[in-house]
Design an enzyme around this catalytic site. Structure first.
Site, PDB file in Angstrom:
ATOM      1  N   GLY A 248      53.963  64.578  37.695  1.00 12.33           N
ATOM      2  CA  GLY A 248      53.080  64.732  36.544  1.00 12.33           C
ATOM      3  C   GLY A 248      51.983  63.699  36.567  1.00 12.33           C
ATOM      4  O   GLY A 248      51.831  62.953  37.536  1.00 12.33           O
TER       5      GLY A 248
ATOM      6  N   ASP B  65      45.013  65.253  27.080  1.00 14.71           N
ATOM      7  CA  ASP B  65      45.208  65.883  28.388  1.00 14.71           C
ATOM      8  C   ASP B  65      45.820  67.274  28.232  1.00 14.71           C
ATOM      9  O   ASP B  65      46.814  67.604  28.857  1.00 14.71           O
ATOM     10  CB  ASP B  65      46.096  65.000  29.267  1.00 14.71           C
ATOM     11  CG  ASP B  65      45.985  65.396  30.743  1.00 14.71           C
ATOM     12  OD1 ASP B  65      45.058  66.169  31.084  1.00 14.71           O
ATOM     13  OD2 ASP B  65      46.813  64.942  31.534  1.00 14.71           O
TER      14      ASP B  65
END
Ligand SMILES: *[C@@H]1O[C@H](CO)[C@@H](O)[C@H](O)[C@H]1NC(C)=O
Ligand SMILES: *[C@@H]1O[C@H](CO)[C@@H](O)[C@H](O)[C@H]1NC(C)=O
Ligand SMILES: *[C@@H]1O[C@H](CO)[C@@H](O)[C@H](O)[C@H]1NC(C)=O
Ligand SMILES: *[C@@H]1O[C@H](CO)[C@@H](O)[C@H](O)[C@H]1NC(C)=O
Ligand SMILES: *[C@@H]1O[C@H](CO)[C@@H](O)[C@H](O)[C@H]1NC(C)=O
Ligand SMILES: *[C@@H]1O[C@H](CO)[C@@H](O)[C@H](O)[C@H]1NC(C)=O
Ligand SMILES: *[C@@H]1O[C@H](CO)[C@@H](O)[C@H](O)[C@H]1NC(C)=O
Ligand SMILES: *[C@@H]1O[C@H](CO)[C@@H](O)[C@H](O)[C@H]1NC(C)=O
Ligand SMILES: *[C@@H]1O[C@H](CO)[C@@H](O)[C@H](O)[C@H]1NC(C)=O
Ligand SMILES: *[C@@H]1O[C@H](CO)[C@@H](O)[C@H](O)[C@H]1NC(C)=O
Ligand SMILES: *[C@@H]1O[C@H](CO)[C@@H](O)[C@H](O)[C@H]1NC(C)=O
Length: 855
Positions: A548, A664
């Site tokens: 991630g 994000d």
């Protein structure tokens, strides 16, 4: 018979009183039918006057518990005595000892209690010849106020003020001179003569035809007699068997009404509006000296199931059995005393009030009520998925129920009326979902006493258990503190470094928790490093889910079988231990059905690890941009996902106390749970990794190109509107099934521009992902595209807030503002100001595309 004051001699008057009572009860002694000035009727002495023929009697009667007293006229019978008129139906007497009916100084009849000055009822007529008025009960049951010297002059008659009964000779109609219409209003129930919800009145059409109508709450017509054809009403064919009643229609300049008489005057017959909303014609059948001396000739509506709102709000009609109504699960009758008398006007009430407005409470849920006819007045939404239907209802606190079938979605607001179990033919039922409070889950559906005992028992037992457990725990903890500090490698029990609490109860009441932050605060569970190692099989590559934005993510399994996602944070963030714990604890308190839940954290030296719940269906990009898998996201699911993301973001922006800006938002951060509900992940990362501010020296901007708003990408300015921009991009991607960046088509350089051009040209449908076919209704999607374009406008001030977005989505018919040209020119400047942009994970490909954009 008029019982007058008997004098003071106690025993004699008592005996006489008893004798009179006996006489009154046993024989229909024809007594005085008049009352004149100076005389009075006393409630205590059960005085009364009877009509000449002995058919009717005027006096006091009592109803209900505790008893309430009324003045009224009844049909005088040994069995089956029946009240036909009530003077003070809205204003009952409660003191029988001092209540009496008498003449006032000005000649009016008044009903008084000694204690109160104000009359409970009065004929209140002006300009009476005060000395010469008298009251008389006529043979047809009409109480009149007349001139003693000229009995044909009537000042007042009870036939002008019927209650629920229409006697032969009486009139029912309307008055053109402004007096109250003569209409029948039902009793509330057999023990309460006050005005009920059902009424019968005359309605005259503009073209002159007249008909009777039954109304609910004086507003809702549910039965009509049909028009009068000169002999009968068209929908009451019984009336044309015209050997008993002689109806006649009267219309003059003062009034319009119907009246009726009996061909054979020795028959006793009455019309009435029952407290169950039917109009009934009763006749006294003298030959049958049975329990039911009154027989119902006919009734309309024929079946109780056609009575409007018979069972009140939320009540369900279940057939004309001895108990016609019932309450759905989670509801209870408004009043047991009333429902025992089949009076359901109060309907059913929620056992637990809804918590919808209360942001800190648990969400309401929906209880399925199977196979009932649809309540009235719904809002219909065609071509809406089940999930969306539920969501629309869930999101609006005024929505009380929804149902869904192949032709769409129906939604109800406020009280539900007219539900029935479809037992008697013709009617079809559906499953309906009722909104209930979360607490209803725990409450048993049995009788109240039983329920109370069970709750008490459960409470006692559970307190005992908790006490016991906590004692055990604290003993265990003491051992741990003294002895072996580390737990064994396969003991995954969490332990807590600093506090005394064991209940892991984050997020139930954010405000309270925040207030008493400190020693007593509820802490985020801290996992031992050993337990994390064991759960992830020593961070084996087989368990790696991916990399991630902030480090690798592993899948893990706790001893009890619960699956978790373990996220290792890269070591470079400069936050201290305490800060890290505080932030993760705050983030863990953010709980929403569209957010991934943070279960705990783990700190080992430099390693900082976050533990999340595991989402079996991976992330949105896994499906959306894969030619084969995108077919699994049908239109209903996509709409559901868009709405879920909007809800999650709204919560982060507005309702959580932290006001998290995600920074994000992108498809890989939208995880999907087992039911394909979207769950936003990685929120609050800026806080967790200590990147609260834009720090010049980190050379890092959190975010991913293609989803970043221009002002954030270029100048590092972020606000909740930056997330709105990202949301807009996401929305357009979900609808089109295409990535924003790396998109070339028809001369447009990116998806935003392409979408905007299509929309400008009125061809929005072109944008939709054609690989899964067209939706049955395109209007929602066109609307969503418009909303998406509003979100990606260049200026943050032009973009809506997430609250606006959610409300634009749920109010399908509200007009939308026009979108300005979206921001798609951000690329070049960005590359100038942020040369280190390639250090941001996951976006190097995207950033290249951005730079190409303006070439
Ligand atoms: C009417 O009543 C008044 C007192 O209220 C009395 O003075 C008068 O004589 C009475 N008239 C008749 C005709 O009874
Ligand atoms: C006029 O009266 C007829 C019956 O005579 C009825 O069927 C019709 O509905 C009425 N029209 C209106 C507009 O009330
Ligand atoms: C009847 O109507 C009135 C307003 O006309 C309203 O306030 C009342 O709540 C209604 N009663 C019921 C039981 O719906
Ligand atoms: C029916 O009633 C009307 C008015 O009350 C009356 O004129 C008529 O004679 C009655 N008809 C019969 C047959 O009694
Ligand atoms: C209508 O009312 C007026 C005034 O009360 C009365 O004089 C007249 O006789 C009435 N007409 C009928 C037909 O009853
Ligand atoms: C009227 O009804 C009574 C009782 O039902 C009956 O005895 C009598 O014969 C009837 N009279 C006529 C005229 O039909
Ligand atoms: C139910 O309604 C029908 C029609 O009115 C009636 O014939 C029947 O007796 C009723 N049954 C009960 C149990 O009340
Ligand atoms: C219900 O009825 C009982 C007696 O039957 C009475 O004691 C009680 O006060 C009543 N409750 C209400 C709310 O009227
Ligand atoms: C909820 O429904 C009511 C009534 O239709 C409507 O006025 C309101 O705007 C809705 N609220 C939202 C958030 O959609
Ligand atoms: C769905 O519900 C509507 C609303 O009552 C109804 O008219 C329609 O027949 C139902 N369709 C199916 C397939 O059950
Ligand atoms: C609903 O109930 C009726 C009457 O009991 C029954 O005939 C029907 O089959 C039921 N429908 C469903 C879908 O269960």
């Amino acid at each position: 018979m008029l019982v007058r004051d008997m004098g003071m001699d106690g025993i004699r008057s008592f005996l006489l009183f008893v004798l009179l009572l006996l006489l009154r009860a046993c024989f229909t002694i024809s007594a005085d039918d008049t009352l004149s000035k100076g005389q009075s009727l006393s409630a205590m002495k059960t005085d009364s006057i009877s009509s000449n023929g002995g058919q009717f009697e005027l006096g006091f009667f009592e109803r209900g518990t505790p008893p309430k007293f009324y003045l009224g006229i009844w049909v005088k019978r040994l069995v089956g005595q029946r009240t036909v008129w009530v003077a003070n139906r809205e204003n009952h007497l409660s003191d029988p000892y001092t209540s009496r009916l008498e003449f006032s100084e000005d000649g009016n009849l008044v009903l008084l209690e000694a204690s109160s000055k104000k009359p409970f009822w009065s004929t209140s007529l002006p300009n009476l010849p005060s000395n010469s008025t008298e009251a008389a009960l006529l043979d047809n049951g009409n109480l009149v106020l007349r001139d003693r010297s000229d009995p044909s002059t009537l000042f007042w008659e009870s036939f002008d003020y019927p209650t629920d009964t229409w006697l032969p000779g009486g009139a029912l109609g309307i008055d053109k001179t402004g007096k109250v219409p003569k209409q029948l209003i039902s009793w509330k129930n057999s023990e309460d003569p006050s005005p009920g919800l059902f009424s019968l009145s005359l309605r005259i059409d503009p073209n002159g035809s007249s008909e009777y109508i039954l109304e609910w709450n004086r507003s809702q017509v549910y039965w009509s007699s049909g028009v009068w054809d000169g002999k009968a009403f068209s929908l009451v064919p019984e009336m044309s068997l015209n050997y008993i009643y002689n109806f006649s229609f009267v219309s003059n300049e003062n009034e319009t009404y119907f009246t009726y008489s009996l061909y054979n005057a020795s028959i006793m017959s009455i019309f009435l509006v029952s407290s169950t909303g039917q109009i009934q014609q009763l006749a006294w059948v003298s030959s049958v000296q049975s329990v039911q001396p009154w027989s119902v000739f006919w009734a309309r509506p024929n079946s109780l199931s056609d009575v409007y709102a018979l069972c009140g709000q939320f009540g369900i009609y279940q057939g004309n059995t001895s108990q016609p109504c019932d309450c759905p699960k989670g509801f209870e009758p408004f009043s047991d005393n009333q429902t025992r008398l089949n009076d359901w006007s109060g309907g059913c009430l929620r056992r637990q009030p809804l918590q919808c407005e209360n942001r800190n409470a648990k969400n309401d849920w929906f209880q399925k009520i199977p196979n009932i006819t649809l309540p009235i007045s719904w809002k219909a939404y065609s071509a809406m998925s089940v999930r969306r239907c539920k969501l629309v209802c869930m999101n609006n606190c005024s929505c009380t129920a929804y149902t869904h079938n192949s032709s769409g979605c129906l939604i109800w607001e406020g009280a539900l009326l007219n539900m029935q179990r479809p037992s008697d033919g013709g009617k079809v039922g559906q499953d309906i979902y009722f909104r209930l409070a979360a607490d209803e889950h725990q409450i048993s559906t049995k009788g109240t006493k039983w329920k109370v005992w069970v709750i008490v028992a459960v409470l006692v037992a559970s307190t005992g258990l908790i006490l016991c457990l906590s004692v055990c725990f604290s003993i265990k903890r003491k051992f741990k503190h003294k002895g072996e500090m580390a737990t064994s490698s396969n003991d995954l029990m969490l332990f807590d470094l600093s506090t005394e609490t064991h209940a892991i109860n984050v997020g139930t009441n954010i405000q309270d928790n925040d207030k008493k932050r400190g020693k007593k605060d509820v802490e985020l569970p801290l996992f031992s490093y050993e337990s994390v190692l064991a759960a992830t099989d020593n961070f084996s590559t087989a368990n790696k889910l991916g990399e991630g934005g902030f480090g690798p993510v592993y899948k893990g399994k706790l001893l009890k079988g619960k699956e978790i996602a373990v996220k290792m944070l890269s070591k470079r963030s400069g936050q201290g231990l305490e800060e890290f714990r505080n932030e993760t604890t705050l983030i863990a308190k953010l709980q929403h059905r569209n957010l991934v839940k943070l279960l705990g954290c783990c700190i080992e030296g430099d390693e900082k690890i976050l533990i999340y719940e595991y989402m079996p269906n991976k992330s949105l990009d896994f499906y959306l941009f894969d030619l084969a898998k995108k077919k699994m996201l049908d239109w209903g699911t996509r709409i559901h996902i868009i709405e879920g993301i909007a809800q999650g973001l709204l919560y982060l922006h507005r309702y959580s106390r932290l006001r998290i800006i995600h920074r994000d938002m992108k498809p890989s951060n939208i995880l999907l749970d087992s039911e394909m509900n979207p769950r936003i992940s990685d929120f609050g990362m800026a806080r967790i990794v200590g990147d609260n501010e834009i720090q010049a020296n980190t050379n890092r901007i959190v975010g991913t190109f293609g989803y970043m708003s221009p002002e954030y990408a270029m100048e590092g300015l972020y606000s909740i509107k930056s997330d709105v921009f990202s949301f807009g991009v996401l929305l357009l991607e979900i609808v089109s099934g295409k990535k924003n960046t790396g998109f070339y088509n028809h001369g447009s350089l990116n998806l935003l521009r392409y979408a905007w051009e299509l929309w400008r040209d009125g061809q929005s449908l072109e944008l939709m992902d054609s690989s899964i076919g067209y939706p049955s209704s395109t209007s929602i999607l066109v609307r969503y595209i418009n909303i998406g374009l509003l979100c990606v406008q260049e200026s943050p001030d032009d973009r809506p807030t997430m609250l606006d977005v959610v409300s634009m989505m749920s109010n399908e018919y509200a007009p939308l503002p026009t979108s300005k040209q979206p921001a798609f020119t951000a690329g070049r400047k960005l590359m100038h100001t942020n040369p280190t942009v390639n250090s941001v994970e996951n976006c190097s490909i995207n950033s290249v595309t951005v730079s190409v954009m303006e070439a």
